[in-house]
Design an enzyme around this catalytic site. Structure first.
Site, PDB file in Angstrom:
ATOM      1  CB  SER A 260      32.546  48.953  40.006  1.00  0.00           C
ATOM      2  OG  SER A 260      32.572  49.581  41.273  1.00  0.00           O
ATOM      3  CE  LYS A 261      29.069  55.110  37.057  1.00  0.00           C
ATOM      4  NZ  LYS A 261      27.894  55.545  36.342  1.00  0.00           N
ATOM      5  NE  ARG A 262      27.280  53.418  41.632  1.00  0.00           N
ATOM      6  CZ  ARG A 262      27.062  54.473  40.856  1.00  0.00           C
ATOM      7  NH1 ARG A 262      27.845  55.529  40.916  1.00  0.00           N
ATOM      8  NH2 ARG A 262      26.076  54.503  39.994  1.00  0.00           N
ATOM      9  CD  GLU A 265      30.552  57.330  41.243  1.00  0.00           C
ATOM     10  OE1 GLU A 265      29.824  56.731  42.051  1.00  0.00           O
ATOM     11  OE2 GLU A 265      30.258  57.481  40.035  1.00  0.00           O
TER      12      GLU A 265
END
Ligand code: GLU
Length: 519
Positions: A260-262, A265
């Site tokens: 995921s994008k998370r 990050e």
């Protein structure tokens, strides 16, 4: 293949493109091109509440950057347009009506409040066979009541009537035979109160009208497949249905769960193709492009997330991928994302890329770091000298800055502890020799042939000077490197002196000497 292969990428314009989406594009594209077919981009923007301005342009720019240009799209045109679903609204109504007339769909007049209440009353409520008759729809109400509600223009949605007991199956190109018990699915909305179709109706109608022969999409769409198969059966006949391929997920580096994008990050790497700024929240998400990936490398690494050609080969150009791609070699299991491996692909592609082309790509990074390049040819040469050490385009800044200007910081700390007068004397002598060479060159053209300019003679000179002194050559070389580039990195020391020339080398030695102390 009997008919011309036509595939589609059908994103909803809801934000930046996750690498999973780009891989879906890539597999669609490779399959189409391998079979001399056509690749279509269709924008599935029927959910107005999720529409995000700029997302369609972003998708088109990503495809362009990757070199995966569609044959038909909202901007490329084509004979099966419009290619934005929001512009095809009228088409879907006709099919929704056909489904109602044939008893496969029904009007549902429930308000959001009705639904809310029902959800409170029934845990895990699903609008399906189990509760359909308790709701306000054209199955539970009489014909007269329905006619009245319609005449009063009562808002409604149209829902599919999922059959009571039916096994739905199809052959997936990657997974083989897949079957579902249709009754586990709820009566999905096909046409919303705003007159827009939902994804389920639109995808089936458009795949039919656009003559799609093969449909590649992410595995997350597998649970929707039974609804689509039933719609195909009711509207067009299963023999017309495209062949499905549900692509395995790209997994977190740890190996479980969708990347995921998370995760990006959390672990400090990009998950989107290009930088994306959410226009509503202003949230910024970094992209592979801006991190300094080459599109060739990006495409190559995505292809290897779930496919191989059966050998150890890992580096493929787009043309090679087109030639060799085969759906039989797409893995069923998810592919773990490994950022270090992604950088390795980029490093490999940097080596394969022409220095002149790289110079154009690297120049903006040098400009941003305020490194002035006076001579283009020199930049091209520098690129060739350092490219082996670069994984990402910004690495060129650290790896090459010293070719253009003296280092801003010099890691004298790592040589200070072993620094002594012998070393100091050596470097004073070296700088003096360089000064002598420079002035002899300036005063007489003839004698200039004797002084060392090329890496080999510079090295001989250095070694001869060192041979007279009781100092380890290795320590002198390390100190010299640090003086020239600022740290323990870079290509051969004498190649660097040759490139920056004696005057700069001399100045850098003297600057460093002023920072080192012998007591
Ligand atoms: N509109 C869907 C999405 O946003 C497309 C799924 C499909 O390819 O059928 O991913």
């Amino acid at each position: 293949m009997d008919s011309k292969v036509r595939v589609r990428f059908a994103p909803s314009p809801t934000g930046g493109l996750h690498i999973g989406g780009v891989r879906t594009v890539l597999f669609n594209y490779l399959f189409a091109k391998h079979h001399q077919g056509e690749f279509i981009l269709r924008i599935e923007d029927t959910d107005q509440s999720r529409f995000v301005a700029g997302a369609e342009e972003y998708i088109l720019d990503t495809l362009k950057w990757c070199g995966l240009s569609p044959n038909e799209s909202p901007v490329h045109g084509g004979e099966y347009g419009p290619y934005r679903q929001s512009e095809r609204k009228a088409i879907y109504h006709e099919y929704a009506q056909k489904l109602i007339q044939e008893g496969h769909a029904y009007y549902a007049f429930d308000t959001s409040q009705d639904l809310e209440e029902k959800r409170k009353e029934v845990p895990n409520f699903q609008y399906s066979r189990a509760h359909r008759m308790e709701m306000k729809n054209s199955i539970s109400l009489s014909q007269k009541e329905v006619a009245e509600l319609l005449a009063q223009k009562t808002p409604y949605v149209i829902r599919i009537k999922i059959p009571d007991a039916e096994q739905v199956h199809f052959v997936d190109m990657i997974r083989g035979e897949v079957s579902f018990d249709a009754s586990t699915v709820d009566d999905k909305v096909l046409l919303k109160a705003d007159g827009m179709p939902t994804y389920h109706l639109a995808v089936v109608v458009d795949d039919y009208l656009m003559k799609i022969t093969h449909a590649f999409r992410g595995e997350e769409w597998l649970p929707s497949a039974p609804v689509h198969i039933l719609l195909w059966k009711y509207l067009f006949g299963l023999d017309k249905m495209p062949q499905w391929a549900h692509l395995p997920l790209i997994l977190k580096p740890e190996g479980s769960g969708k990347l995921s994008k998370r995760d990006g990050e959390r672990l400090g790497f990009p998950v989107f193709a290009m930088d994306w700024q959410d226009p509503k929240t202003q949230e910024q998400t970094i992209g592979f492009r801006e991190r300094g990936f080459l599109p060739e490398a990006f495409v190559n690494l995505l292809a290897m997330l779930g496919w191989n050609n059966g050998t150890e080969q890992e580096i493929f150009s787009l043309d090679e991928l087109i030639e060799q791609f085969s759906i039989d070699r797409v893995h069923k299991a998810g592919a773990k994302f490994d950022y270090e491996k992604a950088k390795w692909f980029n490093q490999q592609w940097i080596q394969k890329t022409d220095n002149e082309i790289l110079a154009h790509l690297v120049k903006p990074y040098l400009d941003a770091a305020q490194i002035e390049v006076h001579e283009w040819e020199y930049l091209v040469k520098v690129i060739g000298w350092v490219k082996e050490r670069c994984h990402l385009l910004p690495d060129f800044v650290t790896q090459s800055a010293f070719y253009f200007k003296a280092p801003e910081t010099i890691d004298t700390a790592s040589i200070q502890s072993k620094w002594n007068t012998d070393k100091q004397d050596f470097f004073i002598a070296l700088a003096n020799d360089y000064e002598k060479f420079i002035s002899s060159h300036e005063s007489s053209v003839e004698s200039s042939t004797d002084f060392p300019k090329d890496a080999i003679s510079l090295e001989t000179h250095f070694k001869n000077l060192a041979a007279e002194r009781p100092i380890k050559l290795g320590e002198l070389l390390l100190a010299f490197r640090i003086m020239l580039v600022g740290g323990k990195f870079g290509p051969g020391v004498f190649e660097i002196v040759e490139a920056i020339e004696l005057k700069d080398a001399m100045q850098r030695i003297r600057t460093s000497l002023s920072l080192l102390s012998t007591n």
